[in-house]
Design a protein around this motif. Sequence first.
Motif, PDB file in Angstrom:
ATOM      1  N   ASP A 168     -89.673 -57.318  50.734  1.00 12.64           N
ATOM      2  CA  ASP A 168     -89.246 -55.931  50.986  1.00 12.64           C
ATOM      3  C   ASP A 168     -89.291 -55.110  49.698  1.00 12.64           C
ATOM      4  O   ASP A 168     -89.589 -53.921  49.730  1.00 12.64           O
ATOM      5  CB  ASP A 168     -87.810 -55.900  51.544  1.00 12.64           C
ATOM      6  CG  ASP A 168     -87.742 -56.492  52.950  1.00 12.64           C
ATOM      7  OD1 ASP A 168     -88.809 -56.665  53.573  1.00 12.64           O
ATOM      8  OD2 ASP A 168     -86.623 -56.792  53.400  1.00 12.64           O
ATOM      9  N   HIS A 169     -88.991 -55.760  48.589  1.00 15.29           N
ATOM     10  CA  HIS A 169     -88.976 -55.021  47.317  1.00 15.29           C
ATOM     11  C   HIS A 169     -90.346 -54.419  46.996  1.00 15.29           C
ATOM     12  O   HIS A 169     -90.429 -53.369  46.356  1.00 15.29           O
ATOM     13  CB  HIS A 169     -88.521 -55.932  46.177  1.00 15.29           C
ATOM     14  CG  HIS A 169     -88.449 -55.221  44.859  1.00 15.29           C
ATOM     15  ND1 HIS A 169     -87.476 -54.290  44.568  1.00 15.29           N
ATOM     16  CD2 HIS A 169     -89.268 -55.246  43.772  1.00 15.29           C
ATOM     17  CE1 HIS A 169     -87.689 -53.800  43.363  1.00 15.29           C
ATOM     18  NE2 HIS A 169     -88.766 -54.355  42.855  1.00 15.29           N
ATOM     19  N   LEU A 187     -84.426 -61.616  42.483  1.00 14.13           N
ATOM     20  CA  LEU A 187     -84.096 -60.188  42.514  1.00 14.13           C
ATOM     21  C   LEU A 187     -82.939 -59.846  41.596  1.00 14.13           C
ATOM     22  O   LEU A 187     -82.543 -58.679  41.504  1.00 14.13           O
ATOM     23  CB  LEU A 187     -83.779 -59.754  43.952  1.00 14.13           C
ATOM     24  CG  LEU A 187     -84.974 -59.755  44.921  1.00 14.13           C
ATOM     25  CD1 LEU A 187     -84.551 -59.288  46.300  1.00 14.13           C
ATOM     26  CD2 LEU A 187     -86.116 -58.882  44.403  1.00 14.13           C
ATOM     27  N   GLN A 211     -90.169 -58.443  39.488  1.00 18.90           N
ATOM     28  CA  GLN A 211     -91.067 -57.295  39.296  1.00 18.90           C
ATOM     29  C   GLN A 211     -91.833 -57.414  37.974  1.00 18.90           C
ATOM     30  O   GLN A 211     -93.005 -57.035  37.884  1.00 18.90           O
ATOM     31  CB  GLN A 211     -90.271 -55.987  39.364  1.00 18.90           C
ATOM     32  CG  GLN A 211     -91.172 -54.755  39.463  1.00 18.90           C
ATOM     33  CD  GLN A 211     -90.377 -53.459  39.518  1.00 18.90           C
ATOM     34  OE1 GLN A 211     -89.359 -53.359  40.226  1.00 18.90           O
ATOM     35  NE2 GLN A 211     -90.811 -52.463  38.773  1.00 18.90           N
ATOM     36  N   PRO A 231     -85.569 -55.894  38.985  1.00 18.55           N
ATOM     37  CA  PRO A 231     -85.523 -57.296  39.418  1.00 18.55           C
ATOM     38  C   PRO A 231     -86.516 -58.121  38.598  1.00 18.55           C
ATOM     39  O   PRO A 231     -87.650 -57.670  38.380  1.00 18.55           O
ATOM     40  CB  PRO A 231     -85.951 -57.241  40.885  1.00 18.55           C
ATOM     41  CG  PRO A 231     -85.733 -55.846  41.316  1.00 18.55           C
ATOM     42  CD  PRO A 231     -85.914 -54.989  40.103  1.00 18.55           C
ATOM     43  N   ALA A 267     -86.018 -60.423  51.222  1.00 18.21           N
ATOM     44  CA  ALA A 267     -85.798 -59.224  50.407  1.00 18.21           C
ATOM     45  C   ALA A 267     -86.816 -59.119  49.266  1.00 18.21           C
ATOM     46  O   ALA A 267     -87.089 -58.021  48.778  1.00 18.21           O
ATOM     47  CB  ALA A 267     -84.374 -59.223  49.851  1.00 18.21           C
TER      48      ALA A 267
END
Length: 287
Positions: free
Chosen positions: A65-66, A28, A38, A35, A62
């Motif tokens: 979650d992203h 991230l 991505q 991040p 996390a």
Amino acid sequence: MKIRKAVIPVAGLGTRFLPATKTVPKELLPIVDIPSIQYVVQEAVEAGIQEIIFVTGRGKDAIEDHFDEAPELEQILADRGHKEMVAMLRRIAEMTEVVSVRQKKPLGLGHAVLCARDLVGDEPFAVMLADDLIDAETPCIRQLVDIFTETQESVIALLEVPLEEVNQYGVIKGKELKSGLYQIEATVEKPAAKDAPSRMAIIGRYVLRPEIFAILQNLPAGRGGEIQLTDGLSRLVQERKIFGCEFLGDRYDIGDKFGFVRATVAYALKRPDLKDKVAEYLKILNR
Ligand code: G1P
């Protein structure tokens, strides 16, 4: 068969980026404001892959979650009239299906891939390593998928590296069939320069036939006491063909600090909102 699923191992502790990674998963850490993971997921989506399988570990929630919805945040942004930001967050949440499985012990990349066996099932799949960021006109994994579509055999990404760097990579022995396309004969994980069969290194993009799972299941620990995907490939190639694709594109090793800085500068220089300022600043630094 079509490649529908990509396995992305993200269980690593990211010790090279401490203290940043004490509480933040290294995947991230942003390249400017996106991040890095991505970009990798985006690459998969652009290759027509519909499902991302994260092989995760403790403290990595996390990442999932992203790629999930964030209704409270969206509501606050909407109330403040930030429509574009809401749309951006929605695009990320709707990008792809995400599932995950835990790798409970750090037993190596081969073991991480094996952890995804039940989620992948009996079909060919992609493996993408998040430390390799690849900027390419045709997404790197798509270049591999295209070769798979034609051959129905496993395909791995290759990059020629200087001899003094072969000890950082899986390295192939193979013959070049035509420009940029290799037939793999053997693979060896992180050989010393004097033992390396070539300077063609394996980069973290693979399309694999499901036969790899049975091989990984029975594979003894290799280099570093870990179950190595590269060792699995060396066995797979005795059963079925594996092709190597010297992909077109720029690759950044963002698991390395200098590689991370290079990626940050290169990606900033490609962004319409930043490129002029960054280019100007680099000129000033050079004086
Ligand atoms: C892994 C693989 C290696 C490959 C490399 C590509 O190594 O084990 O075969 O060449 O990724 O980035 P790592 O960099 O995780 O040590």
